[in-house]
Design an enzyme around this catalytic site. Structure first.
Site, PDB file in Angstrom:
ATOM      1  N   GLY A   1       1.128  -1.054   0.022  1.00 14.21           N
ATOM      2  CA  GLY A   1       0.159  -0.094   0.241  1.00 14.21           C
ATOM      3  C   GLY A   1       0.558   1.505  -0.309  1.00 14.21           C
ATOM      4  O   GLY A   1       0.164   2.357   0.720  1.00 14.21           O
ATOM      5  N   ILE A   2       1.733   1.031  -0.814  1.00 18.77           N
ATOM      6  CA  ILE A   2       2.877   2.299  -0.720  1.00 18.77           C
ATOM      7  C   ILE A   2       3.052   3.791  -0.906  1.00 18.77           C
ATOM      8  O   ILE A   2       2.975   4.805  -1.026  1.00 18.77           O
ATOM      9  CB  ILE A   2       3.713   2.139  -1.766  1.00 18.77           C
ATOM     10  CG1 ILE A   2       5.267   2.674  -1.576  1.00 18.77           C
ATOM     11  CG2 ILE A   2       3.380   1.725  -3.456  1.00 18.77           C
ATOM     12  CD1 ILE A   2       6.416   2.795  -2.088  1.00 18.77           C
TER      13      ILE A   2
ATOM     14  N   GLY B   1      -0.429   4.961  -0.551  1.00 18.75           N
ATOM     15  CA  GLY B   1      -1.652   5.236   0.050  1.00 18.75           C
ATOM     16  C   GLY B   1      -1.085   6.553   1.361  1.00 18.75           C
ATOM     17  O   GLY B   1       0.146   6.936   0.919  1.00 18.75           O
ATOM     18  N   ARG B   2      -1.543   6.992   2.020  1.00 20.04           N
ATOM     19  CA  ARG B   2      -1.544   7.896   3.521  1.00 20.04           C
ATOM     20  C   ARG B   2      -0.492   7.881   4.371  1.00 20.04           C
ATOM     21  O   ARG B   2       0.642   8.759   4.227  1.00 20.04           O
ATOM     22  CB  ARG B   2      -2.563   8.548   4.120  1.00 20.04           C
ATOM     23  CG  ARG B   2      -2.536  10.006   4.579  1.00 20.04           C
ATOM     24  CD  ARG B   2      -3.623  10.386   5.759  1.00 20.04           C
ATOM     25  NE  ARG B   2      -4.603   9.467   6.036  1.00 20.04           N
ATOM     26  CZ  ARG B   2      -5.978   9.963   6.396  1.00 20.04           C
ATOM     27  NH1 ARG B   2      -6.457  11.256   5.920  1.00 20.04           N
ATOM     28  NH2 ARG B   2      -6.478   9.246   6.999  1.00 20.04           N
TER      29      ARG B   2
ATOM     30  N   GLY C   1      -0.073  -3.696  10.427  1.00 21.55           N
ATOM     31  CA  GLY C   1      -0.386  -3.082  11.672  1.00 21.55           C
ATOM     32  C   GLY C   1      -1.615  -2.237  11.220  1.00 21.55           C
ATOM     33  O   GLY C   1      -2.065  -1.681  11.574  1.00 21.55           O
TER      34      GLY C   1
ATOM     35  N   THR D   1      -5.362  -2.896  11.670  1.00 19.52           N
ATOM     36  CA  THR D   1      -6.645  -3.075  12.959  1.00 19.52           C
ATOM     37  C   THR D   1      -8.202  -4.154  11.828  1.00 19.52           C
ATOM     38  O   THR D   1      -7.847  -3.603  10.951  1.00 19.52           O
ATOM     39  CB  THR D   1      -6.416  -2.310  13.190  1.00 19.52           C
ATOM     40  OG1 THR D   1      -7.705  -1.242  12.699  1.00 19.52           O
ATOM     41  CG2 THR D   1      -5.530  -1.443  13.664  1.00 19.52           C
TER      42      THR D   1
ATOM     43  N   HIS E   1     -10.879   9.652  16.663  1.00 18.21           N
ATOM     44  CA  HIS E   1     -10.734   9.263  15.368  1.00 18.21           C
ATOM     45  C   HIS E   1     -11.525  10.267  14.539  1.00 18.21           C
ATOM     46  O   HIS E   1     -12.355  10.775  14.833  1.00 18.21           O
ATOM     47  CB  HIS E   1     -10.812   8.518  14.954  1.00 18.21           C
ATOM     48  CG  HIS E   1      -9.096   6.964  15.786  1.00 18.21           C
ATOM     49  ND1 HIS E   1     -10.000   7.013  17.185  1.00 18.21           N
ATOM     50  CD2 HIS E   1      -8.177   7.580  15.675  1.00 18.21           C
ATOM     51  CE1 HIS E   1      -8.596   6.133  16.921  1.00 18.21           C
ATOM     52  NE2 HIS E   1      -7.876   6.413  16.103  1.00 18.21           N
TER      53      HIS E   1
ATOM     54  N   LYS F   1     -12.710   7.588   9.835  1.00 22.15           N
ATOM     55  CA  LYS F   1     -12.141   6.378  10.253  1.00 22.15           C
ATOM     56  C   LYS F   1     -13.839   5.185  10.008  1.00 22.15           C
ATOM     57  O   LYS F   1     -14.324   5.674  10.313  1.00 22.15           O
ATOM     58  CB  LYS F   1     -11.896   6.600  11.230  1.00 22.15           C
ATOM     59  CG  LYS F   1     -11.238   4.788  11.840  1.00 22.15           C
ATOM     60  CD  LYS F   1     -10.516   5.146  13.414  1.00 22.15           C
ATOM     61  CE  LYS F   1     -10.400   3.900  13.799  1.00 22.15           C
ATOM     62  NZ  LYS F   1      -9.020   2.942  12.799  1.00 22.15           N
TER      63      LYS F   1
END
Length: 259
Positions: free
Chosen positions: A7-8, A10-11, A87, A89, A145, A149
Site C-alpha cells: 500500500g505504498i 496510501g497516506r 499494522g 486493525t 478519530h 475512520k
C-alpha cells in the site's frame, strides 16, 4: 537491509517511504492498487501487483493495507523468507488466525498501534487491570478519530481493552460494552466499556479510565501526527530482520520485560 511497503501510495505508505529513507536502508518497492497515484515516489521505486512478488526482493514487508487483504497476504508471505510488520486493525477471528498461521513460518510483528506511547499505555492498562478489582473500579475506554475512520471502536481501543481484560483474567468479548444507547439499565459489574467519537481530522486520542466511588485514574494518549505510526513500524522492521519465525509485539521491539 531492504524494506518493502504494501500500500505504498496510501497516506501511511508515503510516510513509510520517508521513514525508510530516513533510516538509511533500502526501499525495495511497494504494492499499490492505485498506480496512477505513484507521483512523488522515488524515481527508482518499483511497484508490484502482489505482495508475494514484493517479498521476494526484500527482507521485511510493512503492511498497513486493509483487513480484507490480511488472509491473502498472510498466505502469500508464509511462503517467502520476508518478515512481516502488520499494522492493519479491525481483524476478524479468521483474519487473526491467518496471522498466527503465517507466524509459524516467518517472523511477524503485529500491533494495533506502533506508537511507543500507546504500547506503554497498553502495558500500564494491563497492570492496572490486575491491581484494581473489577468489583470496585469500572473500566471505560474513550477514543476519538477523524471522520473518515470506518471501524469503531478503534483497533487501538480494543487492544487497550484487551490489555485490561488480560490483567483481570477475563475474556474481553464476555465483558465488553460498546455504544450504549437508550434505556440500558445499570452498568454491569466488571464490564469494560467503549465509547467512540468521530470528527474533523483527529489522528487519534485514547483515554482509559478506572473509576471507583472514591477516585478516578486516567491514562491518556494523543497522537498529533500519524508519522509516529510510520516511525514505529520502521523501528519494528529494523528489529525483526533475521528473527526466528513467531508472533512478536511492539513490547518485544521496545525491549520491555514480560509481565
Amino acid at each position: 537491509m531492504r524494506i518493502g511497503i504494501a500500500g505504498i501510495t496510501g497516506r501511511v505508505g508515503r510516510l513509510l517511504v520517508e521513514e525508510v529513507q530516513a533510516a538509511g536502508v533500502a526501499l525495495a518497492g511497494g504494492t499499490t492498487r492505485t498506480p496512477d497515484r505513484a507521483a512523488g515516489l522515488p524515481p527508482a521505486c518499483p511497484l508490484f501487483d502482489d505482495i508475494a512478488a514484493l517479498a521476494e526482493v526484500c527482507d521485511v514487508v510493512i503492511d498497513f493495507t486493509h483487513a480484507d487483504t490480511v488472509v491473502a497476504n498472510a498466505r502469500a508471505l508464509a511462503g517467502t523468507k520476508a518478515a512481516w510488520v502488520l499494522g492493519t486493525t479491525g481483524l476478524s477471528a479468521q483474519q487473526n488466525e491467518s496471522v498466527l498461521k503465517a507466524a509459524e513460518h516467518v517472523a511477524v510483528v503485529h500491533a494495533a498501534n506502533f506508537s511507543p506511547g500507546v504500547t506503554l499505555v497498553q502495558r500500564l492498562a494491563r497492570m492496572m487491570g490486575q491491581a484494581l478489582p473489577a468489583q470496585v473500579y469500572d473500566a471505560e475506554i474513550v477514543e476519538m478519530h477523524h471522520r473518515q475512520k470506518v471501524d469503531a471502536p478503534s483497533g487501538t481501543a480494543l487492544a487497550i481493552g484487551q490489555a485490561v481484560a488480560l490483567g483481570r483474567g477475563v475474556d474481553l468479548d464476555a465483558v465488553r460494552e460498546s455504544g450504549r444507547d437508550g434505556h440500558t439499565g445499570p452498568r454491569r459489574e466488571g464490564a469494560i466499556g467503549f465509547a467512540a467519537l468521530r470528527g474533523g481530522q483527529i489522528v487519534g486520542e485514547h483515554d482509559v479510565l478506572f473509576t471507583s466511588a472514591d477516585e478516578q485514574i486516567t491514562l491518556s494518549h494523543r497522537a498529533f501526527d500519524r508519522r509516529i505510526f510510520a516511525t514505529g513500524a520502521v523501528r519494528a522492521a529494523l528489529w525483526v530482520k533475521g528473527r526466528e519465525a513467531g508472533l512478536y509485539s511492539m513490547e518485544d521491539v521496545l525491549g520491555l520485560p514480560p509481565l
